[in-house]
Structures are given as C-alpha cells and as structure tokens.
Design an enzyme around this catalytic site. Structure first.
Site, PDB file in Angstrom:
ATOM      1  N   CYS A   1       0.847  -1.190   0.000  1.00 41.11           N
ATOM      2  CA  CYS A   1       0.000   0.000   0.000  1.00 41.11           C
ATOM      3  C   CYS A   1       0.885   1.243   0.000  1.00 41.11           C
ATOM      4  CB  CYS A   1      -0.905   0.036   1.235  1.00 41.11           C
ATOM      5  SG  CYS A   1      -1.999  -1.382   1.384  1.00 41.11           S
ATOM      6  N   THR A   2       0.426   2.276  -0.663  1.00 39.46           N
ATOM      7  CA  THR A   2       1.156   3.538  -0.632  1.00 39.46           C
ATOM      8  C   THR A   2       0.831   4.251   0.662  1.00 39.46           C
ATOM      9  OG1 THR A   2       1.074   3.713  -3.022  1.00 39.46           O
ATOM     10  CG2 THR A   2       1.531   5.713  -1.805  1.00 39.46           C
TER      11      THR A   2
END
Length: 690
Positions: free
Chosen positions: A552-553
């Site tokens: 995930c960013t």
C-alpha cells in the site's frame, strides 16, 4: 344630452386604467442565462420587448406581459396582442437597485418617448407609444428577483377634459356601420400582416377604411377621420393606458388641422414642450415601490444545479479571465483509471471545473479503511464485503451533481510481469479486458492514471500513446508527489506544431518518427517523456514478496488532495492552450520559469510537477522521451499497432521481452549496471494511493 349635462361632463377629467405587469417564469430563466453568459457585470440599459392584450374578459386588469422571448425583437407577438418596447436596467447589487435615481431613469425614457412623437418615429412605428421601463436585481445564489416597472405616460398641462362620457359603440353606431368598421379592420390587418394597435378610421365618400397613421396626409377630409387604438382595458368607464401617449401624438401633429376630433373613447389635447411624466407601477401593497419574486421553489432543482455549479466559473470570465473557454472543458470526456484516494479527489475537482462526462474504472471494493481518505465513499459502502469502487464512485458523484454523465466499470487491467498463462480461458479473459480498455480510451479525450501500482499504468500508456490521447499521471510517495503529463506522438496525418519531418522520417505501422533539434529549455509536446521514460527496466510485479506497508502507498493524508488538484489544474491548462496536448513545456533553472511569457490563459503548462511536502516545495522538471522507453518508444507502439494482442500477450508472459525489444537489455550489458538497475521497482515516487 342637456346643456347642464354637457357642462357637468366637461368638468370631468379623463382617467385611464394603468398597466399591471405580468412576468412569465420563462422571463426570469432567460434573464438568468443572459446575466451569467452575456451581461455579466454590464449594467447598461438593454432593449427588451413585451406585449399587451385587448381581448381579456371583463374585470381583468390591463396586463403588459414579458416572456422568455422578451430579449428577442424578431419574435412575433401572440394573436390579438400588441408589441411594446421596453428598456431593462439590471443592477449588479441590491444597493444599486435601491439607490438608483429612478426619476432620472424615467425622465430619460420620457425624453425618448417625446422624441419619437415629435420626430414622426411613433407614426412610423406606433409600438413606441407604449414604452416601458424595467429595473431588476437578480440574486442568482438564492434565485430571488427584485423588479420595478414604469409605464411612462406624458401628461397634458391641464389634464384631458372629458366632453362626452364614455359609452358603448353600439349606442353611437348602428350595426351596419359597426360591421363595416370590423371588416375594414380585418382588411387592414391582412394588408399590414398584423393587427394595428393605433390607426385612423376614414369615412370619406360613405366608405369605411382603417388606415395606418402614416396615411394621414392622404386623407382629404380630415373631419371624416376617427382615431382608434387597441385598448387593453376591460372597464366601461375608463380607457386603457396606451391612449395617454396616443393623445399626445395626435395633439403634437394634427391638432392644428382639426376643429373636433372624433374617437371611440377619447379626445384631443395640445402640448408643445415635453410634458411631465408619471407611470411607476404600484406594488402589492398599492404603494410606489419595487416588487419581489421568489422562484427558488418553482424552478427544477436539476436545472438550478446546472446553472449554479457553473456560477464560479462564469464569474471568473466576467473580470479575471474573459478568454477562458469553458465549453472546451465541459465537453471533455475524462476516463479515471483508479477510483481510490486520487480518483475520488480528481473527480471532485473535475466537477468543480464543469466537466460533465466522467467514467470510473477499478476492480476493487470499498474497504473499512477507505471512507476516511476517499472522499466519495461512506462507512455503509464498506459493509458486507464492500461495494464495487467504480460503480459506487459514479453513484455518489451523480448525487453530488445530477447533471453529470457518469458510469463505473469494474475492470482488471492486464499488467507486465503478471503472467496470463496459456489456458484458453485465461487468454480469452485477458483479451476481453484489453479490448474493453481500448474501447474506453477511444471513447474519452483525457486519460487519468491514478492506480496503485507502477505496472498497471503500462498498458493504458501504450494504448493512449497509439490513439494520441492526453494522458495525466498522478503518483504519491510518503511526503512526495508526482504530477506528469505524457508527451503526445505527432498526428499520423500531419507533423507536430512548429515542426516539419526530416527527410529521413518514416512511418511504420502508423507510428511516425521525427528527427529535429530540440531546445532543452522549451521542449515541444511531442518530444516529452511518459511515466516510464525515466526507467531503464521494464515494469514488473511490484506486489510480490512485499509487506503490507510496501504493498500500500503510505502517504500523508493531505498529499492526495494536493496532487489531485494539481493534475486537474494541469489538464485544464492544457485544454486552454492553443496547441492542446502538444503544448511545449517550459524548463528553467531556479525560479526563472515564473517570469517567462505565459502561453496559456491559465499560465504555464509544465511537463512535471514534483512536490516535497516536508519542505512545502515543488519543482517543474521536464524530460525528453527516451528512445528505448518500454511504453512510448516507437518500437513499442509499432509492435502494438502491428501485432495487437499477440504482442501484448508476450509482454505479460515474458518479463524480459519488452526490454529485449527496446534495446534496454543491450544497454544494461554495455553499461554494466544491471545489479543496480534491478533495484528501481522500489521507487516510492512510482506509486499512487488507493
């Protein structure tokens, strides 16, 4: 009538039934459009047109009507109606409406009326005798309108003395004469193409003829003339308001030629200088004052929304940016690949700019962690496994503004490094996904890449590059962001702006190649790089063998809003530029780019915007397209256009295929940097927030 009765009657003043205004809702709709799109801050007087009717049932007031076509002189009046010319003064503020010099405005209208009478203009066009004045103020936030009518009437010095009381025509004429008069009026109507409002009735040689006012000099026996006019009044005792100014015209031009004037219900008067003038309509409380109309509840909410959402944009054009082409923005069809944090915020910003066609594409569902960061979703959307993001985003944006044309499509985008396999079912499913993506990109004008992996951006980049579409990229790191527009390949049928193909240029499979020198401080739009031009390895599976924070960013919460706003603003700047997607990118050292000549009404059109939230700083770099780029190089586009899905299938299944095709593999061997370059998939600037 006895002499005493005549004396009593002669002492009576002739009185007139005043006009009452009747404004159709369509008039206010049209005024709203005129104010927003045409008048803006212009509060100078405008010509408008109304009409009155002389066939109402008994008891109705004399009505002067304005409808949606009041702003168009060419519109014809309804049957049995008579045109009236007016002046509209629409004020920009309520204070200006309240404090304006109303006497001066009425006097100006009276002077025009008096000039029309003295200079024969009213004889040529009798509708000038029924001039009116309308003052308005339009509150376009609440759709409240204040207005005040004046129906100017020139006053005789001592009033008009009534010699004979009004009486019905059948008491003064027999039925034969009335029938002859009706027939003459019908004949005149056919001859003129409309019912005359003011006219002469000649009875010379025992023949009844209805003539226009211009025929006065053609009548030999002036004593045989009766003056007539179309009376909007329904009262037996009083004539209507238009008679006042008609009497003034008769007095001004023909009083000296007449010993006695015969009319159906009025008599002559004389006046040399411009008479005093009255005529302001009374309000609902029977006081001299403005009226107010509230249409906020009667207008269709959807149409109200369409007008209101564009209010800020149209106000920008009034004073700040008259050259802004809002139609070009509103007609742009935007395809958003990714309906997460960036996708939601981009969509909201597009609505603010008036974009009316937005399509969402995503293959995931709303999770519990999404609603606090993704502005189109609510907690209920994450229950029961979560609703599909694309469809839910489309539904929510439709609720925000019903006038937007939107849809959500669940679609998985095939990616390099994510092997399809060899089964017929898997290949067919991938083929259908590619075809659907090609159709979507073909149907839209601007493509936004807002996905959460680097490799998911590869296929849209290739397809959009081949179709010469504008591609906007937004990607996030922890406290950094990248906004980038892809360079556009030259059109197939013509060279790019301000460039000519060299003698060695050639086209293979539809992809044209151009060779020319490039000014590195001003890179043409067709020479700009894409998202992958700075990478020297092909995109691979970035989610394999990664921890949750790597998959995930992880970014600061406000970063997506900044990047989403900038990518939309950059798109609008491109649309406003005369060369569109081929606009050149300015590149300058330090802050000198702030002083260059602006080539778009909105300012610079950079290639990239790289921001650093830790320092609240951004830079505007630009890069030239890489001839060995794995996404936009000529060899990749030629292979895609020539071999289609067969080429794509090799890219999906063979990790090194595209590197070998573009020459990157040979470059690695020559530079001996393979071990270092294999590490580039970890670059945080290549991810966006979902």
């Amino acid at each position: 009538m006895s002499s005493q009765e005549k004396t009593d009657a002669s002492q009576q003043q002739l009185q007139f039934a005043p006009f009452s205004s009747a404004l159709d809702v369509g008039f206010w709709h049209k005024l709203t459009q005129k104010k927003l799109n045409e008048y803006k801050l212009d509060d100078r007087p405008k010509d408008i047109y109304g009409y009155y009717y002389n066939g109402d049932p008994d008891g109705l007031p004399c009505r002067l009507c304005l409808e949606f076509n009041a702003f168009d002189q060419s519109e014809t009046t309804p049957p049995h109606c008579y045109s009236s010319r007016g002046t509209l003064v629409n004020f920009n503020t309520l204070d200006a409406f309240k404090t304006c010099d109303k006497k001066a405005l009425l006097d100006v209208t009276a002077e025009k009326l008096w000039d029309d009478i003295r200079q024969d203009s009213a004889i040529q066009d009798p509708s000038l005798l029924s001039r009116f004045l309308l003052l308005t103020f339009a509150d376009l936030k609440k759709y409240h309108y204040c207005y005040w009518f004046a129906f100017p009437a020139l006053l005789a010095p001592e009033g008009i003395q009534l010699i004979h009381p009004p009486q019905r025509l059948d008491k003064d004429m027999n039925q034969e004469k009335i029938a002859a008069l009706e027939a003459a009026y019908d004949t005149a109507s056919e001859s003129l193409g409309q019912d005359p409002a003011f006219f002469l009735i000649s009875t010379e040689d025992e023949r009844t003829a209805v003539l226009p006012l211009t025929a006065w000099d053609q009548i030999t026996d002036k004593s045989k003339v009766i003056f007539g006019y179309a009376d909007p009044c329904t009262l037996d005792q009083y004539p209507g308001w238009p008679l006042r100014n008609f009497l003034c015209l008769i007095s001004c031009h023909w009083a000296s030629q007449l010993e006695q004037v015969t009319v159906i219900c009025f008599r002559d008067r004389t006046r040399e200088a411009c008479p005093k003038c009255v005529g302001w309509e009374k309000n609902q409380r029977n006081k001299l004052g403005a009226r107010k109309v509230d249409l906020s509840s009667s207008m269709d909410p959807t149409r109200l929304a369409e007008t209101s959402v564009d209010l800020n944009l149209k106000l920008m054009r009034w004073r700040l940016m008259p050259s802004l082409d809002l139609d070009k923005v509103s007609q742009t069809r935007c395809l958003l690949l990714g309906s997460g944090t960036l996708g939601c915020n981009v969509a909201r910003c597009l609505l603010g700019w008036g974009v009316r066609n937005i399509t969402f594409v995503d293959n995931s569902t709303v999770s519990y962690s999404n609603p606090v960061r993704q502005s189109l979703f609510e907690f209920e959307d994450s229950l029961g496994g979560g609703k599909p993001k694309a469809q839910t985003a489309a539904e929510k944006i439709q609720k925000i503004f019903p006038g937007v044309k939107t849809k959500g499509i669940s679609l998985s985008i095939p990616m390099p490094g994510h092997a399809v396999g060899t089964s017929d079912e898997a290949i067919q499913q991938t083929r259908e996904s590619v075809q659907r993506l090609e159709e979507l990109i073909d149907e839209h004008d601007v493509l936004f890449l807002l996905m959460d992996t680097r490799e998911s951006r590869w296929l849209p980049t290739v397809i959009a590059g081949s179709k010469r579409k504008i591609v906007m990229n937004a990607a996030l790191g922890f406290d950094t962001y990248l906004v980038l527009r892809h360079g556009m390949k030259p059109p197939r049928d013509q060279p790019p702006p301000d460039q000519t193909p060299s003698s060695s240029s050639e086209a293979v499979g539809g992809a044209a190649c151009f060779t020319s020198s490039i000014n590195l401080s001003h890179i043409p739009g067709d020479k700009l790089g894409c998202y992958f031009c700075n990478d020297v390895v092909a995109p691979g599976d970035s989610t394999r063998d990664r921890t949750l924070d790597q998959q995930c960013t992880v970014s600061r919460p406000g970063l997506s809003m900044v990047a989403a706003a900038l990518v939309v603003e950059l798109m609008v700047s491109i649309l406003q530029h005369s060369q569109g997607g081929y606009a050149a990118a300015e590149t300058s050292a330090k802050d000198s780019h702030l002083t260059v000549d602006l080539t778009s009404p909105l300012g610079l059109v950079p290639h990239q915007i790289r921001g650093f939230l830790a320092r609240y700083h951004c830079v505007l770099p630009a890069s030239i397209c890489f001839d060995k780029c794995t996404a936009c190089s000529d060899i990749v586009l030629v292979s895609y256009e020539r071999d289609g899905f067969d080429f794509l299938l090799k890219v999906f299944n063979e990790p090194r295929f595209v590197e070998d095709l573009t020459g990157l593999s040979q470059l690695h061997q020559d530079s001996e940097l393979v071990e270092i370059l294999d590490f580039s998939d970890d670059e945080t600037m290549s991810s966006s927030s979902q």
